[in-house]
Write an enzyme that holds these catalytic residues in place. Structure first.
Site, short mmCIF file in Angstrom:
data_model
loop_
_atom_site.label_atom_id
_atom_site.label_comp_id
_atom_site.label_asym_id
_atom_site.label_seq_id
_atom_site.Cartn_x
_atom_site.Cartn_y
_atom_site.Cartn_z
N LYS A 179 75.18 54.99 96.38
CA LYS A 179 74.80 56.04 95.49
C LYS A 179 75.77 56.36 94.31
O LYS A 179 76.79 56.74 94.48
CB LYS A 179 74.60 57.24 96.23
CG LYS A 179 73.16 57.41 96.96
CD LYS A 179 72.02 57.65 96.15
CE LYS A 179 70.98 58.04 97.34
NZ LYS A 179 69.80 58.58 96.44
N ASP A 211 65.52 54.52 89.67
CA ASP A 211 65.08 55.86 90.31
C ASP A 211 63.83 56.16 89.82
O ASP A 211 63.39 56.69 88.78
CB ASP A 211 66.04 56.66 89.58
CG ASP A 211 66.13 58.30 90.31
OD1 ASP A 211 65.32 58.17 91.45
OD2 ASP A 211 66.66 59.08 89.82
N CYS A 261 72.26 96.54 72.57
CA CYS A 261 72.20 97.92 72.24
C CYS A 261 73.51 98.76 71.67
O CYS A 261 73.38 99.79 71.45
CB CYS A 261 71.39 98.83 73.40
SG CYS A 261 72.64 98.94 74.85
N CYS A 308 77.33 96.14 74.93
CA CYS A 308 76.11 95.35 75.21
C CYS A 308 75.70 94.79 73.97
O CYS A 308 75.54 95.50 72.85
CB CYS A 308 74.82 96.27 75.70
SG CYS A 308 73.26 95.44 75.63
N GLU A 310 71.41 44.55 93.83
CA GLU A 310 70.40 44.72 92.72
C GLU A 310 70.47 46.38 92.48
O GLU A 310 71.27 47.06 92.98
CB GLU A 310 68.95 44.78 93.47
CG GLU A 310 68.63 43.64 94.04
CD GLU A 310 67.51 43.62 94.88
OE1 GLU A 310 66.44 44.57 94.80
OE2 GLU A 310 67.26 42.69 95.74
N TYR A 321 60.41 44.05 94.04
CA TYR A 321 61.95 43.31 94.56
C TYR A 321 61.71 43.39 96.19
O TYR A 321 62.64 43.04 96.70
CB TYR A 321 63.14 44.28 94.55
CG TYR A 321 62.59 45.92 94.72
CD1 TYR A 321 62.65 46.30 96.22
CD2 TYR A 321 62.46 46.89 93.54
CE1 TYR A 321 62.20 47.45 96.38
CE2 TYR A 321 62.41 48.21 94.02
CZ TYR A 321 62.27 48.61 95.34
OH TYR A 321 61.92 49.75 95.65
N CYS A 337 68.22 100.30 76.36
CA CYS A 337 68.39 99.14 76.01
C CYS A 337 67.27 98.14 75.63
O CYS A 337 66.53 97.85 76.44
CB CYS A 337 69.46 98.18 76.87
SG CYS A 337 69.61 96.60 76.46
N LYS A 386 69.27 50.03 91.82
CA LYS A 386 68.81 51.17 92.38
C LYS A 386 67.76 51.85 91.54
O LYS A 386 68.46 52.60 90.84
CB LYS A 386 69.36 51.95 93.45
CG LYS A 386 68.34 52.96 94.27
CD LYS A 386 69.25 53.61 95.57
CE LYS A 386 68.18 54.17 96.42
NZ LYS A 386 67.73 55.57 95.78
N CYS A 409 74.96 96.45 81.35
CA CYS A 409 74.91 97.43 80.52
C CYS A 409 74.06 98.51 81.17
O CYS A 409 72.78 98.43 81.78
CB CYS A 409 73.62 97.02 79.36
SG CYS A 409 72.99 98.12 78.22
P1 AMP Z 1 66.27 56.82 99.43
O1 AMP Z 1 64.73 57.18 98.68
O2 AMP Z 1 67.22 57.37 98.55
O3 AMP Z 1 66.15 56.80 100.81
O4 AMP Z 1 66.14 55.23 98.54
C1 AMP Z 1 65.39 54.55 99.16
C2 AMP Z 1 64.27 53.84 98.08
O5 AMP Z 1 65.09 53.32 97.04
C3 AMP Z 1 63.41 52.92 98.47
O6 AMP Z 1 62.29 53.52 99.13
C4 AMP Z 1 62.86 52.46 97.13
O7 AMP Z 1 61.56 53.18 96.64
C5 AMP Z 1 64.06 52.63 96.32
N1 AMP Z 1 64.71 51.55 95.37
C6 AMP Z 1 65.05 51.49 94.31
N2 AMP Z 1 65.30 50.20 93.92
C7 AMP Z 1 65.50 49.50 94.92
C8 AMP Z 1 65.58 48.09 95.24
N3 AMP Z 1 66.26 47.42 94.20
N4 AMP Z 1 65.95 47.73 96.67
C9 AMP Z 1 65.20 48.44 97.42
N5 AMP Z 1 64.97 49.62 97.43
C10 AMP Z 1 65.07 50.31 95.95
#
Ligand code: AMP
Length: 706
Positions: free
Chosen positions: A327, A125, A424, A421, A121, A239, A444, A123, A439
């Site tokens: 990551k 942010d 000035c 400078c 999946e 998820y 200045c 991740k 300077c």
């Molecule tokens: P970290 O905060 O870097 O430890 O990463 C863990 C966090 O990633 C989890 O607590 C989720 O909030 C987030 N996360 C985002 N997408 C997913 C996903 N597809 N599956 C599981 N966790 C996810």
């Protein structure tokens, strides 16, 4: 639709309201979860309007899960704690493909030798949320908090349009015990474009923009007023389930399928794979698509698909063994380096700054980045006209990594620091062993401007309203050239100060009476700040805020400090020879002495009023506790400094960074990485209401943050 409404005249309003709710839920699902609307916005609005009308006429028919009830309620003084169904774990990270492979090897071993089916999946942010449904109806939403206990943000999450207030028909058959409550988990995020719009609005209103969409989402969820959250464009991807034993589904893949059917917004970029190559391919493709996605992702999550195998692999103290987060490296972008300008700081330090074509990096637009000093420019070999690679260090501070050499124009010349400078025209110098050019002219104007702004800044004398535009005009008009001049300004002349702008008739616009009056009051108020403030405000080299406080504790007033020898200064705990030397030199320089004498003459208190302080001394109830403040304190309008001072006045220590020794982190709005760190280290987090309570009563909080 109004006419259509008449068609149903005579129909039982309860039945009609329920039919409308189902219809609206269906269209919300089509629109938000599937991204495939089947009716026009106008038709949708019309259904909502009719439902509102029925509910207005028959308030007894309003249900908590009605789509009309997304905004309502209030968080109250504090976000109430919510204990999660099962712990919300963090994820272990793989920083590269090798680490990912190691995890897959361990997983294969744990599962009897062969790699089990894996669910890949994106991740997302954002900020994690937990949603509890009872009888199919959303009853609670919480943050992750420390993993065991989160904060109740139900009223805010209800405003997020793709969160179903009630599960779709048929979803209950996927729950083993339909009467039991069930906790579903996901990520709440702010789309990139909405984040840009929000930040542009913040900046034009003079407010601090958010560093990235993640912080914006987290800050929006922790609003006390759900109306504000409702106006932030938030979305979710769901998820996970708190306790998978409650579901009929036996795999992550089937869970995602069920979540989609139940009405949740499920990310479509998923893959069920059985080999390491396929996992690599998913990671590579996701990284490629990253920029094109309308939301931020920071990696890929790979999960063992079978719940039974997950259970068998279990958890470490921090994270499941059955999942790993691959990551992504920090996002990098290329852009054109248009110019390298030079900024003159208040101590005369010259800083080269990269001026670039604006580019979106990790969620916000970057057009400028410091290049620190000449050596750094030469080391990176960046030249005007180069295409450069930019990223954000720690996801926040823009940084130029270097040029793309193959795109360098033939006429690009190496950059060097100007000999004079830019403000000035005085010759600049670089002392032996120093990286910086300076300077050293005391006349200045750029330095004067920076010194004046520093004196008026929040951390120093906090002269409210004395912003860059006004100070620049005061310097240009020759009326103010050093900080003592502030205290000679009067209302009449300030009112007539030209702002540099003109009205429609082409006449210059002046500051005016109202602003002038406020400014004079603010200047006046600054006369009585505690000694450490003017000490910091003077801008002595190496004397930051903390050092100014150290000096103010060691010397009761300016006369005593000015009389101290270099040795006496160096003998103060925390003051090294370098600081002693620069402080001593500053206080022996005739121009500086003259400014200090004039400040005293104009009534600026350059001493701590020891007796008054002793009389005011508060019981030291917070002694031994260390607080870290993060985010902005929006409820009280208190500045972080003020809150910090109030805590210190009761004996607490206030630190800038979170560690295991931190007793409490106070998270205001848009709290960022410090909040995350606190959660990771298990440091209790307090909200602003709790902080105000502590400040008012002096009562030390208990370790569970109550
Ligand atoms: P970290 O905060 O870097 O430890 O990463 C863990 C966090 O990633 C989890 O607590 C989720 O909030 C987030 N996360 C985002 N997408 C997913 C996903 N597809 N599956 C599981 N966790 C996810």
């Amino acid at each position: 639709m109004a006419e259509q409404g008449n068609l149903f005249e005579g129909q039982d309003p309860a039945a009609r309201a329920e039919a409308l709710r189902r219809e609206i839920e269906h269209h919300s699902y089509q629109y938000y979860a599937l991204d495939a609307p089947t009716i026009s916005d106008a038709a949708f609005d019309s259904l909502m309007r009719e439902l509102r009308e029925i509910e207005a006429a028959h308030p007894e028919l309003v249900t908590a899960s009605s789509p009309t009830q997304r905004v309502g309620g209030y968080v109250g003084e504090q976000f109430a704690p919510v204990v999660h169904e099962r712990r919300m774990y963090s994820l272990d990270n793989a920083m590269d493909l090798d680490e990912l492979d190691e995890w897959m090897e361990r997983t294969a071993e744990a599962c009897g030798g062969a790699l089990p089916p894996l669910c890949c999946e994106l991740k997302i942010d954002g900020s994690s949320i937990a949603l509890t449904y009872e009888d199919g109806v959303l009853v609670r939403a919480a943050t992750r908090g420390d993993g065991t206990t989160g904060e109740d943000i139900t009223v805010n999450v209800r405003t997020v349009k793709d969160v179903p207030l009630r599960l779709r028909d048929g979803a209950l058959s996927g729950i083993r015990d339909a009467d039991a409550s069930i906790e579903l988990r996901g990520e709440c995020y702010m789309p990139k474009t909405s984040f840009e719009v929000l930040n542009a609005a913040a900046e034009s209103n003079g407010k601090q923009p958010f560093a990235n969409p993640r912080n914006a989402a987290a800050g929006s969820l922790r609003q006390k007023d759900p109306q504000i959250t409702a106006h932030r464009d938030l979305s979710t991807f769901v998820y996970a389930v708190g306790d998978e034993r409650k579901l009929v589904a036996e795999t992550q893949w089937d869970l995602l399928k069920w979540l989609g059917e139940a009405g949740f917004h499920v990310n479509p970029d998923i893959a069920l794979v059985t080999s390491a190559e396929e996992v690599h391919e998913f990671c590579r493709k996701s990284l490629e698509r990253r920029d094109a996605l309308p939301y931020d992702i920071d990696g890929v999550v790979v999960k063992v698909n079978s719940f039974a195998q997950q259970e068998a692999m279990g958890y470490t103290a921090r994270a499941p063994r059955w999942a790993i987060a691959f990551k992504f490296p920090p996002e990098e972008k290329t852009t054109l380096l248009r110019d390298i300008t030079v900024q003159v700081g208040r101590t005369g330090k010259l800083t080269p700054v990269a001026e670039m074509d604006p580019v979106l990096v990790a969620g916000s637009t970057v057009a400028r980045a410091t290049l620190h000093n000449e050596d750094e420019v030469l080391r990176k070999d960046v030249r005007v006209g180069d295409t450069v690679i930019v990223r954000k260090a720690g996801d926040v501070i823009p940084e130029v990594l270097g040029p793309v050499l193959s795109l360098r124009p033939d006429d690009a010349r190496p950059w060097s620091m100007p000999k004079e400078c830019p403000s000035c025209g005085s010759p600049v110098v670089r002392e032996d062993g120093e990286a910086d050019y300076r300077c050293i002219s005391i006349d200045c104007p750029a330095q004067a401007l920076e010194r004046l702004l520093h004196w008026a800044s929040r951390g120093a004398m906090d002269i409210d309203g004395m912003g860059e535009e006004i100070v620049r005009r005061l310097v240009e008009s020759g009326r103010v050239s050093d900080v003592a001049d502030y205290y000679t300004l009067d209302e009449v002349e300030l009112a007539q100060l030209q702002t540099g702008r003109t009205n429609k008739e082409g006449e210059p616009i002046c500051l005016g009476q109202t602003i002038a009056k406020k400014l004079v009051a603010a200047i006046d108020e600054s006369r009585t700040r505690l000694f450490a403030r003017p000490l910091f405000g003077l801008g002595m080299r190496h004397v930051g805020k903390t050092m100014a406080e150290t000096l103010a504790r060691a010397f009761p007033n300016m006369d005593a400090l000015m009389a101290a020898t270099e040795e006496q200064l160096a003998a103060v705990d925390g003051v090294g020879p370098k600081i002693a030397h620069s402080t001593y030199l500053f206080l022996r320089t005739p121009d500086n002495v003259q400014v200090i004498e004039r400040l005293a003459k104009h009534g600026v208190r350059l001493a701590d009023d020891v007796e008054a302080q002793a009389a005011d001394a508060l019981p030291q109830t917070l002694e031994g506790l260390t607080f870290v403040l993060t985010g902005s304190l929006t409820q009280s309008g208190m500045k972080r400094d003020e809150a910090g001072a109030a805590l210190k006045a009761r004996g607490a220590k206030v630190s800038g960074s979170v560690s295991k020794k931190t007793s409490f982190v106070v998270a205001g709005e848009a709290a960022g990485s410090k909040y995350d760190k606190a959660v990771a280290l298990g440091v209790p987090v307090l909200d602003e209401a709790a902080l105000l309570h502590i400040i008012e009563t002096g009562e030390a909080p208990t370790a569970d943050g109550e």
